[in-house]
Design a protein around this motif. Structure first.
Motif, PDB file in Angstrom:
ATOM      1  N   THR A 148       2.650  -2.270 -11.762  1.00 15.69           N
ATOM      2  CA  THR A 148       3.404  -2.825 -10.638  1.00 15.69           C
ATOM      3  C   THR A 148       2.641  -2.725  -9.323  1.00 15.69           C
ATOM      4  O   THR A 148       3.100  -3.231  -8.295  1.00 15.69           O
ATOM      5  N   ASN A 149       1.465  -2.054  -9.374  1.00 17.46           N
ATOM      6  CA  ASN A 149       0.657  -1.866  -8.155  1.00 17.46           C
ATOM      7  C   ASN A 149       1.503  -1.286  -7.025  1.00 17.46           C
ATOM      8  O   ASN A 149       1.521  -1.793  -5.894  1.00 17.46           O
ATOM      9  N   TYR A 150       2.235  -0.232  -7.338  1.00 14.92           N
ATOM     10  CA  TYR A 150       3.176   0.368  -6.389  1.00 14.92           C
ATOM     11  C   TYR A 150       2.466   0.770  -5.094  1.00 14.92           C
ATOM     12  O   TYR A 150       1.443   1.445  -5.117  1.00 14.92           O
ATOM     13  N   ALA A 151       3.029   0.342  -3.970  1.00 15.06           N
ATOM     14  CA  ALA A 151       2.526   0.643  -2.621  1.00 15.06           C
ATOM     15  C   ALA A 151       1.131   0.069  -2.384  1.00 15.06           C
ATOM     16  O   ALA A 151       0.477   0.416  -1.399  1.00 15.06           O
ATOM     17  N   GLY A 152       0.677  -0.817  -3.279  1.00 16.25           N
ATOM     18  CA  GLY A 152      -0.644  -1.411  -3.107  1.00 16.25           C
ATOM     19  C   GLY A 152      -0.608  -2.593  -2.158  1.00 16.25           C
ATOM     20  O   GLY A 152       0.425  -3.227  -1.956  1.00 16.25           O
ATOM     21  N   LYS A 153      -1.740  -2.879  -1.590  1.00 15.90           N
ATOM     22  CA  LYS A 153      -1.867  -4.004  -0.674  1.00 15.90           C
ATOM     23  C   LYS A 153      -2.665  -5.115  -1.348  1.00 15.90           C
ATOM     24  O   LYS A 153      -3.620  -4.851  -2.066  1.00 15.90           O
ATOM     25  N   LYS A 154      -2.248  -6.346  -1.112  1.00 17.77           N
ATOM     26  CA  LYS A 154      -3.004  -7.477  -1.620  1.00 17.77           C
ATOM     27  C   LYS A 154      -4.255  -7.666  -0.785  1.00 17.77           C
ATOM     28  O   LYS A 154      -4.292  -7.338   0.396  1.00 17.77           O
ATOM     29  N   GLY A 155      -5.275  -8.245  -1.412  1.00 18.09           N
ATOM     30  CA  GLY A 155      -6.545  -8.379  -0.723  1.00 18.09           C
ATOM     31  C   GLY A 155      -7.439  -7.184  -1.035  1.00 18.09           C
ATOM     32  O   GLY A 155      -7.039  -6.250  -1.697  1.00 18.09           O
ATOM     33  N   GLU A 156      -8.675  -7.231  -0.552  1.00 19.76           N
ATOM     34  CA  GLU A 156      -9.634  -6.177  -0.818  1.00 19.76           C
ATOM     35  C   GLU A 156     -10.249  -5.712   0.494  1.00 19.76           C
ATOM     36  O   GLU A 156     -10.716  -6.516   1.296  1.00 19.76           O
ATOM     37  N   ARG A 157     -10.294  -4.403   0.698  1.00 21.26           N
ATOM     38  CA  ARG A 157     -10.788  -3.848   1.937  1.00 21.26           C
ATOM     39  C   ARG A 157     -12.267  -3.488   1.801  1.00 21.26           C
ATOM     40  O   ARG A 157     -12.688  -2.894   0.812  1.00 21.26           O
ATOM     41  N   PHE A 158     -13.024  -3.838   2.838  1.00 23.12           N
ATOM     42  CA  PHE A 158     -14.454  -3.542   2.871  1.00 23.12           C
ATOM     43  C   PHE A 158     -14.848  -3.126   4.282  1.00 23.12           C
ATOM     44  O   PHE A 158     -14.108  -3.337   5.250  1.00 23.12           O
ATOM     45  N   VAL A 159     -16.036  -2.541   4.366  1.00 19.97           N
ATOM     46  CA  VAL A 159     -16.671  -2.281   5.657  1.00 19.97           C
ATOM     47  C   VAL A 159     -17.801  -3.298   5.799  1.00 19.97           C
ATOM     48  O   VAL A 159     -18.696  -3.361   4.957  1.00 19.97           O
ATOM     49  N   LEU A 160     -17.742  -4.092   6.864  1.00 20.21           N
ATOM     50  CA  LEU A 160     -18.725  -5.140   7.101  1.00 20.21           C
ATOM     51  C   LEU A 160     -19.613  -4.734   8.277  1.00 20.21           C
ATOM     52  O   LEU A 160     -19.119  -4.406   9.354  1.00 20.21           O
ATOM     53  N   ARG A 161     -20.929  -4.754   8.051  1.00 18.30           N
ATOM     54  CA  ARG A 161     -21.887  -4.423   9.107  1.00 18.30           C
ATOM     55  C   ARG A 161     -22.805  -5.621   9.340  1.00 18.30           C
ATOM     56  O   ARG A 161     -23.482  -6.081   8.422  1.00 18.30           O
TER      57      ARG A 161
END
Length: 233
Positions: A137-150
């Motif tokens: 159920t991906n509980y408390a998960g966020k859609k999309g993918e988080r990254f650090v961009l430099r």
């Protein structure tokens, strides 16, 4: 048969006999293996350490054996506590979910050591079902993918707001977190926290950014570790 079921459910710790030790170790290893397999299944995407998976299996029988040896002997308990106090573990802080799996393995091993073998199996089964439900159920998960961009830019480029249009196109959200001068001030490195809409568009986003920063270095990495990163230069 009724006596065997009574021993499983009564909570009487197994005696230090070959029969009692084998029952405890087999039951504890079984629940440790189940916990390890569930961990493997739920961590396919983010990756996992082989050593950690093996540790989950071994923790349960080890703890079960410790409880079995201690029994009601206070002197033995203090001796084992002193021995374990000499052990030092050095490891990076783990994910909270990993810590929960460790506690689960230790708890079920302790339960087996106390003689509640059938309850350990039932508890493991119920907790594994809960873990799988939360995973699917991906509980408390966020859609999309988080990254650090430099993004590396020349000193002549006014970087403030320069990449907003491009990031708005490919990211659900983004935030500038750091500006760093490199190469004795000839270049600037701009860091963003970005939430990418679709990982399949990463290449397109990088190509657009390279056209804007003069084809200088761009690095995209996961927040957890900079070792898992994509370099474009």
């Amino acid at each position: 048969m009724s006596d065997f079921f009574y021993n499983l459910t009564s909570g009487e710790a197994a005696s230090l006999t070959w029969h009692g030790v084998l029952e405890t170790l087999i039951a504890a290893t079984a629940v440790g293996l189940i916990i390890s397999l569930i961990y493997l299944f739920t961590h396919k995407k983010e990756g996992y350490s082989q050593a950690f998976c093996v540790a989950l299996i071994l923790l349960a029988p080890i703890v079960g054996m410790v409880i079995l040896v201690i029994g009601n002997n206070v002197a033995t308990a203090f001796s084992l506590a002193g021995a374990f106090a000499l052990v030092r573990f050095r490891s990076a802080p783990g994910d909270p979910k990993d810590i929960a799996f460790v506690f689960m393995s230790v708890t079920m091993g302790l339960t087996c050591g106390l003689g509640y073998w059938i309850w350990a199996v039932m508890g493991t089964a119920i907790l594994c079902v809960i873990i799988l439900i939360l995973h699917f159920t991906n509980y408390a998960g966020k859609k999309g993918e988080r990254f650090v961009l430099r993004i590396t830019v020349p000193e002549t480029l006014n970087y403030v707001g320069a990449f907003d249009e491009c990031l708005n196109k490919y990211c659900k959200s983004f935030k500038m977190t750091r500006v760093k001068s490199v190469d004795f001030g000839a270049l600037f490195e701009i860091s963003f926290d970005v939430d990418i809409k679709d990982s399949k568009q990463i290449r397109e986003m990088i190509d657009d950014l390279r056209a804007m920063n003069g084809n200088l270095k761009i690095m995209l990495s996961t927040p957890e570790t900079l070792n898992r990163s994509f370099h474009f230069q």
